[in-house]
Design a protein around this motif. Sequence first.
Motif, PDB file in Angstrom:
ATOM      1  N   VAL A 109     -56.235  -4.594 -18.270  1.00 13.34           N
ATOM      2  CA  VAL A 109     -55.169  -5.129 -19.117  1.00 13.34           C
ATOM      3  C   VAL A 109     -55.705  -5.180 -20.547  1.00 13.34           C
ATOM      4  O   VAL A 109     -56.537  -6.019 -20.884  1.00 13.34           O
ATOM      5  CB  VAL A 109     -54.723  -6.527 -18.658  1.00 13.34           C
TER       6      VAL A 109
ATOM      7  N   ASP B 147     -46.928  -2.898 -17.220  1.00 15.50           N
ATOM      8  CA  ASP B 147     -46.318  -3.844 -16.293  1.00 15.50           C
ATOM      9  C   ASP B 147     -45.244  -4.618 -17.036  1.00 15.50           C
ATOM     10  O   ASP B 147     -45.534  -5.294 -18.036  1.00 15.50           O
ATOM     11  CB  ASP B 147     -47.347  -4.826 -15.733  1.00 15.50           C
TER      12      ASP B 147
ATOM     13  N   ARG C 282     -47.396  -5.833 -20.103  1.00 10.47           N
ATOM     14  CA  ARG C 282     -48.827  -5.599 -20.172  1.00 10.47           C
ATOM     15  C   ARG C 282     -49.074  -4.110 -20.408  1.00 10.47           C
ATOM     16  O   ARG C 282     -48.451  -3.273 -19.762  1.00 10.47           O
ATOM     17  CB  ARG C 282     -49.538  -5.983 -18.869  1.00 10.47           C
ATOM     18  N   TRP C 283     -49.991  -3.821 -21.303  1.00 13.01           N
ATOM     19  CA  TRP C 283     -50.463  -2.447 -21.457  1.00 13.01           C
ATOM     20  C   TRP C 283     -51.719  -2.301 -20.601  1.00 13.01           C
ATOM     21  O   TRP C 283     -52.694  -3.017 -20.786  1.00 13.01           O
ATOM     22  CB  TRP C 283     -50.760  -2.158 -22.924  1.00 13.01           C
TER      23      TRP C 283
ATOM     24  N   THR D 233     -45.924 -12.222 -23.760  1.00 10.19           N
ATOM     25  CA  THR D 233     -44.941 -12.902 -22.918  1.00 10.19           C
ATOM     26  C   THR D 233     -44.025 -13.729 -23.805  1.00 10.19           C
ATOM     27  O   THR D 233     -44.208 -13.829 -25.022  1.00 10.19           O
ATOM     28  CB  THR D 233     -45.633 -13.827 -21.899  1.00 10.19           C
TER      29      THR D 233
ATOM     30  N   TYR E 257     -53.628  -5.371 -23.346  1.00  9.05           N
ATOM     31  CA  TYR E 257     -52.789  -6.218 -24.204  1.00  9.05           C
ATOM     32  C   TYR E 257     -51.652  -6.797 -23.371  1.00  9.05           C
ATOM     33  O   TYR E 257     -51.080  -6.113 -22.507  1.00  9.05           O
ATOM     34  CB  TYR E 257     -52.204  -5.409 -25.366  1.00  9.05           C
ATOM     35  N   THR E 258     -51.333  -8.059 -23.617  1.00  5.84           N
ATOM     36  CA  THR E 258     -50.230  -8.728 -22.932  1.00  5.84           C
ATOM     37  C   THR E 258     -49.406  -9.524 -23.936  1.00  5.84           C
ATOM     38  O   THR E 258     -49.969 -10.191 -24.817  1.00  5.84           O
ATOM     39  CB  THR E 258     -50.736  -9.696 -21.852  1.00  5.84           C
TER      40      THR E 258
END
Length: 424
Positions: free
Chosen positions: A385, A421, A349-350, A390, A387-388
Amino acid sequence: MTTIWQRTGAALLFLAAAFAAAAPAAAARFEESAATFSAGWSQDASRPWSGGTAAISAGAGAQANFAFSGSTVTWIGGLRPDTGIARVFVDGVQLAEVDTFSKTEETRVPVFTASGLSTGSHTLTIQVTGQKNPQSGTATVVVDAFDAPGALAVARLQESDSDVATTAGWVQDNAVNTFIPGLTNNFLPNASIRNWSAGGALISSTPGARATLSFTGTSVTWIGARGTQSGIARVYLDGALAAVVDSFSMSEQIQAALFTASGLANGPHTLAIEATGQQNLFAQNALVAVDAFEVTRPGLRVKQTQPAVSYGAGWVQGNQDRAYSEGTAAESNMVGAQASFTFTGRGVRWIGVRGPQTGIARIRLDGQVVDDIDTFAMTESLQHVDYTVTGLAAGSHTLGIEVLDKNPMSTNFWVLIDAFDVLP
């Protein structure tokens, strides 16, 4: 920074519902009493610290030593306009010099995280330097608690966050005088009187007024206020009544943790705070304050100051103008400015900022453009958050962030990097 980004009377009634049967938290909270202190420290109970008290010292050389086992440890303390600089060591090796100055007072927050340690026993040492930021009033250092070990990322989201929706009846208290109808003695005449997180809070005594946070995570805490004019609120989790909270207290507590729901499934949730217009028999008013929310998510928090984060030309680092994670952030409004974060994991995460002055960022993953993110928002959202991603293959990856453009409604191009993160 030099840019436009400026930096017990009656008992409390908590009818909390049980939040059961979920995966246990990966980190445990140890209060400051778990550490050993050299001469020069004193106990402070002037704030709603974790466990009720914290250790403070301005004496150069004063040390706090915390023994723990695991690969990660977080120092919980205070970031304030009157706090100073500390050195942080693990097993005798200096890791950082931490300036705990902040333009706004942030109580009971992560100050520094040491990660990537070998599995086993370690000692974290916090040493007071006696030095301070030129803007700070004193060289005081606060040791409130420790979280160890664990891979949990905590974000403090303000009441102004774009993920907080409000109904009518709330008043924003910040740097301007606030008038509340029917209040004999003004609860919040101005921001200099109450040390709200990030300098502002929502307040209401209107029955039915709601403030609702939409979030994704495994734990959430409502941060508000207790006092003689504080009233009763209903708390709803995912639409169901979770608690009735009486925030009356004979002593005022700003940035108090009024409600926590933990052990949640890691997914989308809502937490709603509803003013009831009701008050304790001893209270002078029915005011409910929504100051901030703390959201915990799985992941290892890595600050933007770590060696794994590299910056090209055009970035300004070490900004302390907002209530950033662990006190600082990097930013740029130079189109084309690039930064990258190399990590090992299956996701990342950014953590950045959204607001009226923020721009559009181009995202690259392992060298390939994957998205353009517009961080513009009508209200300021800190520790957000942005950008994420996965589902990555296990191994090493690089996330790139480039200042690209701005929304026509935005007043500037600012892109901020507060933290990352890493998801296992």
